[in-house]
Design an enzyme around this catalytic site. Sequence first.
Site, PDB file in Angstrom:
ATOM      1  N   CYS A   1      20.672  14.995  11.672  1.00 41.62           N
ATOM      2  CA  CYS A   1      19.640  15.467  10.749  1.00 41.62           C
ATOM      3  C   CYS A   1      19.710  16.948  10.401  1.00 41.62           C
ATOM      4  CB  CYS A   1      18.258  15.135  11.298  1.00 41.62           C
ATOM      5  SG  CYS A   1      17.854  13.388  11.136  1.00 41.62           S
ATOM      6  N   ASP A   2      19.442  17.226   9.153  1.00 36.75           N
ATOM      7  CA  ASP A   2      19.147  18.519   8.583  1.00 36.75           C
ATOM      8  C   ASP A   2      19.837  19.680   9.278  1.00 36.75           C
ATOM      9  OD1 ASP A   2      17.523  16.730   7.286  1.00 36.75           O
ATOM     10  OD2 ASP A   2      15.823  18.063   7.147  1.00 36.75           O
TER      11      ASP A   2
ATOM     12  N   SER B   1      13.063  21.123   0.360  1.00 35.63           N
ATOM     13  CA  SER B   1      13.689  19.943   0.945  1.00 35.63           C
ATOM     14  C   SER B   1      14.676  19.359  -0.061  1.00 35.63           C
ATOM     15  CB  SER B   1      12.632  18.899   1.285  1.00 35.63           C
ATOM     16  OG  SER B   1      13.242  17.647   1.546  1.00 35.63           O
TER      17      SER B   1
ATOM     18  N   CYS C   1      17.149   9.816   6.434  1.00 30.61           N
ATOM     19  CA  CYS C   1      16.531   9.322   5.198  1.00 30.61           C
ATOM     20  C   CYS C   1      17.588   9.240   4.094  1.00 30.61           C
ATOM     21  CB  CYS C   1      15.388  10.237   4.781  1.00 30.61           C
ATOM     22  SG  CYS C   1      14.065  10.357   6.014  1.00 30.61           S
TER      23      CYS C   1
ATOM     24  N   GLU D   1      10.337  25.408   4.189  1.00 32.85           N
ATOM     25  CA  GLU D   1      10.489  24.436   3.111  1.00 32.85           C
ATOM     26  C   GLU D   1       9.120  24.185   2.484  1.00 32.85           C
ATOM     27  OE1 GLU D   1      12.331  20.832   4.379  1.00 32.85           O
ATOM     28  OE2 GLU D   1      14.344  21.673   4.333  1.00 32.85           O
TER      29      GLU D   1
END
Length: 556
Positions: free
Chosen positions: A119-120, A462, A187, A436
């Site tokens: 993730c991210d 984001s 996601c 964000e």
Amino acid sequence: MGTEFWNGADAAHRRVMMKAAGYSDADIRNKPHIGVPNSYMAGSPGTAHLRQIAEAVKEGIWAAGGIPVEFGIPATCGNIANGVEELKYEQVGRDIVAMSIEFVSKVHNFDGLAMVASCDNIIAGCYLGAMRLDIPSIVITGGSMQPGQHCGETVVEADLDAKRFSGASEEELMEMEENVCPSFGACPSMGTANTMQMIGEVINMVLPGTSTIPATDNLKLRKAREAGMYAVEIAKKKLKPSDIITEKILLNSIMFDMAVAGSTNAVLHILSYAYELGIKLTLEDFEKYAKEIKCINAVVPSGPYTVVDFHYAGGVLNVMKMLEEKLFIDEPSLYGCSWSNILKDVKPLENEVIHSLENPLFEEPGLKILRGNLSPNGAIVRPTAVYDEVKYIKGKAKVYECDRDAFDAIQKGDIIPGDIIVIRYEGCKGAPGMKELMLSIDALIGKGLHKSVGLISDARFSGFNFGAIVGHVSPEAYDGGNIALVENGDEIVIDIPNGEISMSVSDEELKIRREKWVRPALKEGKGCLNIYAKMCRPAEEGGAMQPWDLDAKYSK
């Protein structure tokens, strides 16, 4: 190999610790030690499945004659903090992850790393940590989740965010909640998580063809085992990140990001990687390729498809094949051979998800740099996620000092079509942490204002977000950038086609305002956010805690 670290009388105290942890003497003494940083965390679908993937990686390491040493690294889910002040920790988390990997790896003297992340900023931090250590390294991604199905339509998490600000009841939201995220994995839109998983292949940190394998596909486990085996091979060969992540490889990643309309956060990460490796890369490189590379990827928010669709449409290798004439294909790959050797066996597969350069999805790049008196050092927008109605917008400024204040104004109806929202003091130092702005952006979408209102900020966005939103404005407000001098009612122009972001205020008036401006106190007086604010580079240099001398790094 570092076998001398584990052999001889002087190493007895080291061996006994490893033996007490269950490793045999022969393994300790003779096999390459491969660290397995695992970002498993039970509270996120992007990380909750990583234990099984890490086990497959370790099986591969054992099978190839290595000794795996698993350890945990920090992991979060940015969506948990969506809407609250703590979201500003996420960017700082990238550097904390890198430092965590550096700390453990230095103490335990690993011969190589096989990192497990999804993730991210977590996966971005793994790449950064590998480059800082400069030991043989590979990253195994967790893949993307399957999209949900709700009322006969395909939905992703971002659809829930839009719905919750549109006046939906809790009961309506509950019904969607049960269906929107049906599996483990990141996601499945072009958010930061999937963008950075994909870019891992391009920058030689992830095995080609594997980054976007969906979390639900058992090929993910087979390839994880293969990656574990390969981690031992590159450790034996001493193939370091600095050997295979060249300036041209990073330029390839910029071209790739333009083509797929990746998250704007990728700019921060790519710049930080260059700086870590002593490679001179600037926003001008992004500007150059924005003129050459158009978006060819129809994944949300630039199109209707998901990353799962992207994978089965050919994935990263298909995009690179489409870009082959532009890329530096004579550069090395993770396999040691040139990228030309890999791409010669890839058949181009033009389809509805991945287009060709000759038939792009958009007649513009997936990322663009804007400049003007509001952001002389550069600001960033994703043109493919901006509606035609607001690609050029001139309006009156409505100024807010934080994301929450702007959100409250949107909810109260203070924002009307034609307005341009200015959110400042949310940058690297101002937030601190470069927050964000999912809260205010989601509210604009929920209120149906995303086709008539502009928003500019020194914060970031984001990868899920869309609309006329311009971020990374630099210099940021805390550093005295002109965004700190904007007043309510000032006329602002956002001109995406011509790359401009400016306010109609004379230099004389700006000088008067600057003389009155007072730098506010840091919002955080202690902890990692305070440290970050004092040690980070500006956004146009990647925003990482890399305070070492710039000229010394570039003189390598």
